[in-house]
Write an enzyme that holds these catalytic residues in place. Structure first.
Site, PDB file in Angstrom:
ATOM      1  N   HIS A 192      76.651  38.973  79.728  1.00  0.00           N
ATOM      2  CA  HIS A 192      75.347  38.302  79.673  1.00  0.00           C
ATOM      3  C   HIS A 192      74.613  38.635  78.378  1.00  0.00           C
ATOM      4  O   HIS A 192      74.135  37.741  77.668  1.00  0.00           O
ATOM      5  CB  HIS A 192      74.504  38.731  80.876  1.00  0.00           C
ATOM      6  CG  HIS A 192      73.165  38.081  80.927  1.00  0.00           C
ATOM      7  ND1 HIS A 192      72.946  36.895  81.595  1.00  0.00           N
ATOM      8  CD2 HIS A 192      71.969  38.427  80.377  1.00  0.00           C
ATOM      9  CE1 HIS A 192      71.671  36.545  81.455  1.00  0.00           C
ATOM     10  NE2 HIS A 192      71.057  37.460  80.722  1.00  0.00           N
ATOM     11  N   GLU A 193      74.535  39.911  78.075  1.00  0.00           N
ATOM     12  CA  GLU A 193      73.829  40.317  76.854  1.00  0.00           C
ATOM     13  C   GLU A 193      74.583  39.870  75.605  1.00  0.00           C
ATOM     14  O   GLU A 193      73.966  39.574  74.577  1.00  0.00           O
ATOM     15  CB  GLU A 193      73.632  41.835  76.853  1.00  0.00           C
ATOM     16  CG  GLU A 193      72.770  42.352  77.993  1.00  0.00           C
ATOM     17  CD  GLU A 193      71.397  41.695  78.036  1.00  0.00           C
ATOM     18  OE1 GLU A 193      70.844  41.363  76.970  1.00  0.00           O
ATOM     19  OE2 GLU A 193      70.875  41.496  79.147  1.00  0.00           O
TER      20      GLU A 193
ATOM     21  N   HIS B   9      73.407  36.414  74.680  1.00  0.00           N
ATOM     22  CA  HIS B   9      72.170  36.460  73.881  1.00  0.00           C
ATOM     23  C   HIS B   9      72.459  36.919  72.453  1.00  0.00           C
ATOM     24  O   HIS B   9      71.949  36.359  71.484  1.00  0.00           O
ATOM     25  CB  HIS B   9      71.165  37.417  74.529  1.00  0.00           C
ATOM     26  CG  HIS B   9      70.652  36.956  75.847  1.00  0.00           C
ATOM     27  ND1 HIS B   9      70.218  35.670  76.089  1.00  0.00           N
ATOM     28  CD2 HIS B   9      70.472  37.629  77.025  1.00  0.00           C
ATOM     29  CE1 HIS B   9      69.798  35.565  77.340  1.00  0.00           C
ATOM     30  NE2 HIS B   9      69.960  36.728  77.933  1.00  0.00           N
TER      31      HIS B   9
END
Length: 352
Positions: free
Chosen positions: A18-19, A22
């Site tokens: 997920h990170e 980003h």
């Protein structure tokens, strides 16, 4: 214990994925990333490379991609706050997009390692099945809809049939490349003969496919959509009050369930597949939940970003960033309270 350890590692990887979404989107759109962290709490490992500090922290329950100007104004031309609205949205959505993709990849791995999987295509019927023939189901029919609900995977068939009201069902099937509507079929569980024993079944036998590249991709995508639809249904039940907060599970409950599911796999390979299946469900769940328009979540930030852009277009005035910061802080505080409540509930369930 093996399955719990594997589950915790995979859960941590979901956070990292997920990170990473980003992070990669920010780098691609020329936003300065000050720190990329997996986990929360004290740093176990930290190294600075270029403009970014990469760290691994003690508690595998979160992570972050700290961008310049993300939570405050910055005059740095490469700050998040200085980028256009569409670039901000791409960066915010990238985390959930990577989680959804990770879920699909896990499903593809699972379906490519099994000997076969069941698809919603009629193979045959049990003795005494009353809905076969020219006006009913025929071998080779792919079930597309049951009472107006789209069927994507085999689990949809049993789910929709058992949940439907009444003793007749309306089906749409694909037969010889064409859609055929079959209304008023008396599909109800009845006693059938199976291996010489009397069992209660609907009486339909379905095709079992061996994994092929196209079959695995189709099954993975359809199962991912099935997961997403199930999650939306669960959210609807939560909002309507059909289920309560005590029915939710946090990290403790998930870890416990992973261990239980792994032990039911029969052997190590089967147990690992069960764990990966649940992690794939969690990945898609994270992708959807994180895009809800709730402050502190990425979806909430996208929603507030769109609202401020519309406000500026209508009034010509810029919304003070402190209001967004306040809403995000309040949302984060409420999420922490929810996490504490759900975790305590999970512990009590284990104790009881």
């Amino acid at each position: 214990m093996l399955y719990i350890i594997v589950g915790v590692i995979l859960f941590g990887l979901l956070i990292a994925v997920h990170e990473a979404g980003h992070f990669l989107a920010a780098k691609k759109l020329d936003v300065q990333v000050n720190e990329f962290s997996i986990g929360m709490g004290p740093a176990l490992f930290s190294r600075e490379r270029g403009e970014t500090v990469y760290s691994l922290r003690a508690f595998p329950v979160g992570g972050y991609c700290a961008m310049e100007g993300e939570n405050e104004e910055s005059e740095n031309p490469r700050s998040f706050s200085e980028k256009s609205a569409w670039k901000k949205i791409v960066i915010l959505v990238a985390g959930s997009a990577f989680n959804f993709l990770a879920g699909l990849l896990l499903l593809a791995l699972i379906f490519s390692t099994v000997n076969s999987f069941t698809v919603p295509v009629v193979r045959d019927f049990m003795e005494g099945f009353p809905c076969a023939g020219e006006d009913g189901l025929q071998p080779g029919d792919r079930i597309l809809e049951i009472d107006g609900k789209r069927v994507r995977v085999y689990a949809d068939v049993s789910g929709y049939l058992s949940a439907a009201q009444g003793e007749t069902k309306d089906l749409v099937v694909e037969r010889d490349g064409e859609k055929v509507t079959l209304n008023g079929l008396p599909l109800v569980p009845r006693e059938c003969k199976e291996d010489g024993q009397t069992v209660t079944r609907y009486g339909i036998l379905f095709v079992v496919e061996e994994p092929t590249v196209t079959g695995v991709l189709a099954q993975s995508w359809n199962t991912g959509i099935y997961f997403a639809r199930t999650i939306w249904s669960g959210l609807g039940m939560l909002v309507s009050g059909q289920v309560g907060l005590r029915d939710m599970s946090g990290p403790v409950g998930i870890v416990s369930y992973l261990g239980e599911a792994g032990s039911q796999g029969g052997d190590v390979a089967g147990g690992l597949r069960n764990v990966c299946y649940i992690i794939a469900l969690i990945a898609i769940n994270l992708a959807i939940i994180n895009m809800l328009p709730i402050p502190a979540l990425d979806g909430g930030r996208v929603f507030l970003l769109l609202v401020t852009e519309v406000w500026y277009l209508v009034t010509g005035r810029v919304v003070d960033p402190k209001y967004e910061s306040f809403l995000n802080a309040a949302g984060f505080f409420l999420l922490i309270l929810l996490t504490i409540f759900v975790t305590c509930s999970d512990v009590l369930k284990l104790v009881n």
